[in-house]
Design an enzyme around this catalytic site. Structure first.
Site, PDB file in Angstrom:
ATOM      1  N   GLU A 117      34.897  40.739  34.631  1.00 32.53           N
ATOM      2  CA  GLU A 117      35.768  41.639  33.789  1.00 32.53           C
ATOM      3  C   GLU A 117      36.617  40.305  32.799  1.00 32.53           C
ATOM      4  OE1 GLU A 117      36.517  45.802  35.329  1.00 32.53           O
ATOM      5  OE2 GLU A 117      37.682  44.371  36.384  1.00 32.53           O
ATOM      6  N   CYS A 130      42.456  37.057  29.132  1.00 34.19           N
ATOM      7  CA  CYS A 130      42.351  36.532  30.663  1.00 34.19           C
ATOM      8  C   CYS A 130      40.845  36.477  31.086  1.00 34.19           C
ATOM      9  CB  CYS A 130      43.092  37.797  31.629  1.00 34.19           C
ATOM     10  SG  CYS A 130      43.151  37.436  33.160  1.00 34.19           S
ATOM     11  N   CYS A 137      35.464  36.009  44.702  1.00 32.04           N
ATOM     12  CA  CYS A 137      36.485  35.122  45.280  1.00 32.04           C
ATOM     13  C   CYS A 137      36.125  34.613  46.543  1.00 32.04           C
ATOM     14  CB  CYS A 137      37.699  35.306  44.752  1.00 32.04           C
ATOM     15  SG  CYS A 137      39.025  33.779  44.993  1.00 32.04           S
ATOM     16  N   CYS A 141      43.293  36.267  49.023  1.00 28.17           N
ATOM     17  CA  CYS A 141      44.878  36.836  49.092  1.00 28.17           C
ATOM     18  C   CYS A 141      44.968  38.407  49.358  1.00 28.17           C
ATOM     19  CB  CYS A 141      45.254  36.320  47.769  1.00 28.17           C
ATOM     20  SG  CYS A 141      44.905  34.877  47.279  1.00 28.17           S
ATOM     21  N   CYS A 144      45.390  41.091  46.520  1.00 26.11           N
ATOM     22  CA  CYS A 144      44.558  40.865  45.294  1.00 26.11           C
ATOM     23  C   CYS A 144      43.198  41.760  45.284  1.00 26.11           C
ATOM     24  CB  CYS A 144      44.155  39.362  45.144  1.00 26.11           C
ATOM     25  SG  CYS A 144      43.077  39.245  43.877  1.00 26.11           S
ATOM     26  N   CYS A 372      46.830  42.362  36.130  1.00 22.41           N
ATOM     27  CA  CYS A 372      46.601  41.433  37.075  1.00 22.41           C
ATOM     28  C   CYS A 372      46.324  41.811  38.557  1.00 22.41           C
ATOM     29  CB  CYS A 372      48.023  40.243  37.319  1.00 22.41           C
ATOM     30  SG  CYS A 372      48.676  39.636  36.052  1.00 22.41           S
TER      31      CYS A 372
HETATM   32  N1  SAH Z   1      42.595  32.623  41.451  1.00 16.17           N
HETATM   33  C1  SAH Z   1      43.643  32.222  40.687  1.00 16.17           C
HETATM   34  C2  SAH Z   1      43.498  32.897  39.421  1.00 16.17           C
HETATM   35  C3  SAH Z   1      43.393  34.561  39.258  1.00 16.17           C
HETATM   36  S1  SAH Z   1      44.509  35.592  39.946  1.00 16.17           S
HETATM   37  C4  SAH Z   1      44.843  32.585  41.139  1.00 16.17           C
HETATM   38  O1  SAH Z   1      45.075  33.108  42.490  1.00 16.17           O
HETATM   39  O2  SAH Z   1      45.970  32.074  40.785  1.00 16.17           O
HETATM   40  C5  SAH Z   1      45.722  35.572  38.411  1.00 16.17           C
HETATM   41  C6  SAH Z   1      47.203  36.109  38.851  1.00 16.17           C
HETATM   42  O3  SAH Z   1      47.339  37.309  39.185  1.00 16.17           O
HETATM   43  C7  SAH Z   1      47.623  35.229  40.401  1.00 16.17           C
HETATM   44  O4  SAH Z   1      48.865  34.662  40.178  1.00 16.17           O
HETATM   45  C8  SAH Z   1      47.428  36.342  41.328  1.00 16.17           C
HETATM   46  O5  SAH Z   1      48.122  35.906  42.511  1.00 16.17           O
HETATM   47  C9  SAH Z   1      47.890  37.599  40.836  1.00 16.17           C
HETATM   48  N2  SAH Z   1      47.826  38.678  41.406  1.00 16.17           N
HETATM   49  C10 SAH Z   1      46.609  39.023  42.340  1.00 16.17           C
HETATM   50  N3  SAH Z   1      46.697  40.168  42.437  1.00 16.17           N
HETATM   51  C11 SAH Z   1      47.622  40.695  42.116  1.00 16.17           C
HETATM   52  C12 SAH Z   1      48.335  42.255  42.232  1.00 16.17           C
HETATM   53  N4  SAH Z   1      47.517  42.946  42.859  1.00 16.17           N
HETATM   54  N5  SAH Z   1      49.471  42.553  41.345  1.00 16.17           N
HETATM   55  C13 SAH Z   1      49.978  41.413  40.666  1.00 16.17           C
HETATM   56  N6  SAH Z   1      49.541  40.128  40.500  1.00 16.17           N
HETATM   57  C14 SAH Z   1      48.532  39.945  41.311  1.00 16.17           C
HETATM   58 FE1  SF4 Z   2      40.966  34.680  44.683  1.00 22.14          FE
HETATM   59 FE2  SF4 Z   2      42.551  36.763  43.974  1.00 22.14          FE
HETATM   60 FE3  SF4 Z   2      43.532  34.874  45.753  1.00 22.14          FE
HETATM   61 FE4  SF4 Z   2      43.378  34.544  43.072  1.00 22.14          FE
HETATM   62  S1  SF4 Z   2      44.626  35.935  43.859  1.00 22.14           S
HETATM   63  S2  SF4 Z   2      42.643  33.031  44.788  1.00 22.14           S
HETATM   64  S3  SF4 Z   2      41.562  35.693  42.588  1.00 22.14           S
HETATM   65  S4  SF4 Z   2      41.874  36.403  46.054  1.00 22.14           S
END
Ligand code: SAH
Ligand code: SF4
Length: 396
Positions: A117, A130, A137, A141, A144, A372
């Site tokens: 996406e 974005c 991945c 996290c 996420c 995000c």
């Molecule tokens: N993998 C990279 C970039 C993708 S995520 C990283 O983790 O930095 C982009 C941003 O969105 C990151 O700061 C991530 O922590 C945040 N993010 C992920 N899931 C989220 C959620 N459910 N609500 C708000 N931010 C989120």
């Molecule tokens: Fe991967 Fe989501 Fe963690 Fe970014 S925030 S490293 S996309 S699992």
């Protein structure tokens, strides 16, 4: 606990030859150097190849032209040769959704039938795209959505720069050859953030090659200050972001103690807060005004207390920084809630009073699951098992 080792792009990147194009080679995504070599291999005399690769490059990335026949400053014979041996092939948009707030989400199909996406977010003074760097991945996290999906594969450079080009197509933003230079007025697509699906620093080379094209003056020509790479904290690769790509850096910080960060961002078990901060302190910057963005997702009762805010400003002291507070965006089955607005404000105030800009990110495109952390390809069935997710978060 073990964090899975990064999988190298070589293993996961698909071969560049396109089966649908009768074995013709896709020129999209090749670096300057590789494009030059490819044209030499196709029989272009070396003394001409520099000029030819520059012309093809400008057609592809400055003008958005994909049909060799339209490359009018090349001879007919040369255009025919290009046509016979090469293609300029972009991934395919298979679904396009537009949010009530104008955010656009493109579902992009890449080779092998996988999907990622890409989200375009229009704002008053800019338009941010974005971009995804991986299908799924390797990391998990716990807040996420992408983190619940297994890594399917890394994207190749053409699939990364292709997302930017598809968005420009969608916005109708290519300059018209022979008419405008495309440099009048503010651009609709003015910024690129590597904040889509995947961890960009686990696909370093492809992300670098693609961003070089995005930032190249004769390519898509966005200033390096308008390109931001976000990492969860892959410490050994952080310095290369400055030296080899030269774009801005954002770090998914999200917690102020190792105990909490281990659960939210499990890569913290490999490189903890102290190691991450050391890498950020040492981060080479081209100018003094450049700041690192600390992303901090606001999770109710988990990481959002006044004490957290005070710890945060202590930790980042000495680093030119801004703190981007991201209200948590929910997804089906998510184990967290968004902090209340008043809590977010109180947190932001403490950070602000300590001398750091602390903007609160307005959630965009929530109605189409484009905010995000909400991205995930529905069609990818390979989910991480519950044990895998809990294990990596240290909760097993
Ligand atoms: N993998 C990279 C970039 C993708 S995520 C990283 O983790 O930095 C982009 C941003 O969105 C990151 O700061 C991530 O922590 C945040 N993010 C992920 N899931 C989220 C959620 N459910 N609500 C708000 N931010 C989120
Ligand atoms: Fe991967 Fe989501 Fe963690 Fe970014 S925030 S490293 S996309 S699992």
């Amino acid at each position: 606990m073990t964090v899975r080792a990064p999988i190298t792009p070589d293993v996961l990147t698909v071969p560049r030859k396109e089966s649908s194009s009768n074995g013709r080679i896709n020129l999209l995504g090749l670096s300057w150097d590789k494009l030059f070599k490819t044209l030499v291999q196709a029989g272009t005399p070396e003394r001409q190849a520099r000029m030819r690769s520059r012309q093809v490059w400008q057609w592809m990335y400055h003008w958005g032209v994909r049909d060799f026949a339209a490359m009018t400053n090349l001879s007919k014979a040369y255009r025919a040769m290009l046509e016979e041996r090469f293609v300029i092939s972009l991934p395919e948009v298979v679904r396009r959704q537009v949010s009530a707030d104008g955010t656009r989400k493109l579902l992009v199909r890449i080779a092998g039938g996988h999907e990622v996406e890409t989200v375009y977010i229009p704002e008053e003074d800019r338009g941010t795209l974005c971009v995804s760097s991986q299908v799924g991945c390797t990391l998990t996290c716990s807040f996420c959505h992408t983190g619940t999906q297994k890594l399917v594969r890394n994207l190749a450079p053409d699939e990364i720069v292709g997302q930017v080009m598809l968005a420009r197509d969608d916005l109708g933003e290519w300059p018209e050859p022979g008419i405008g230079s495309g440099e009048t007025g503010p651009r609709l697509l003015s910024n690129v953030v590597l904040m889509g699906m995947g961890e960009p620093l686990y696909n370093f080379d492809a992300v670098r090659d693609a961003m070089k094209i995005v930032m190249d003056g004769e390519g898509i020509a966005l200033s390096r200050r308008r390109v931001t790479l976000s990492t969860s904290g892959v410490v050994p690769e952080i310095a290369r972001t400055a030296t080899e790509i030269g774009c801005m850096l954002a770090v998914s910080f999200h917690a102020t103690t190792d105990e909490v960060r281990n659960q939210l961002v499990p890569i913290n078990r490999r490189w903890n807060i102290a190691e991450l901060l050391d890498a950020l302190r040492a981060y080479p910057k081209l100018s003094n005004s450049e700041r690192i963005t600390f992303e901090y997702v606001m999770l109710k009762g988990v990481n959002d207390s006044d004490e957290d805010a005070r710890r945060l400003v202590k930790l980042i002291r000495g680093i030119p920084a801004k703190v981007n507070l991201i209200p948590f965006n929910a997804w089906p089955g998510a184990p967290y809630e968004r902090s209340d607005q008043s809590r977010i404000r109180a947190f932001a105030d403490i950070v602000h009073k300590a001398g750091y800009a602390s903007p609160v990110r307005t959630p965009r495109g929530e109605d189409i699951m484009a905010a995000c952390g909400q991205l995930k390809s529905d069609t990818e069935r390979a989910r991480k098992s519950r044990a895998e997710v809990l294990g990596e978060a240290g909760l097993a």
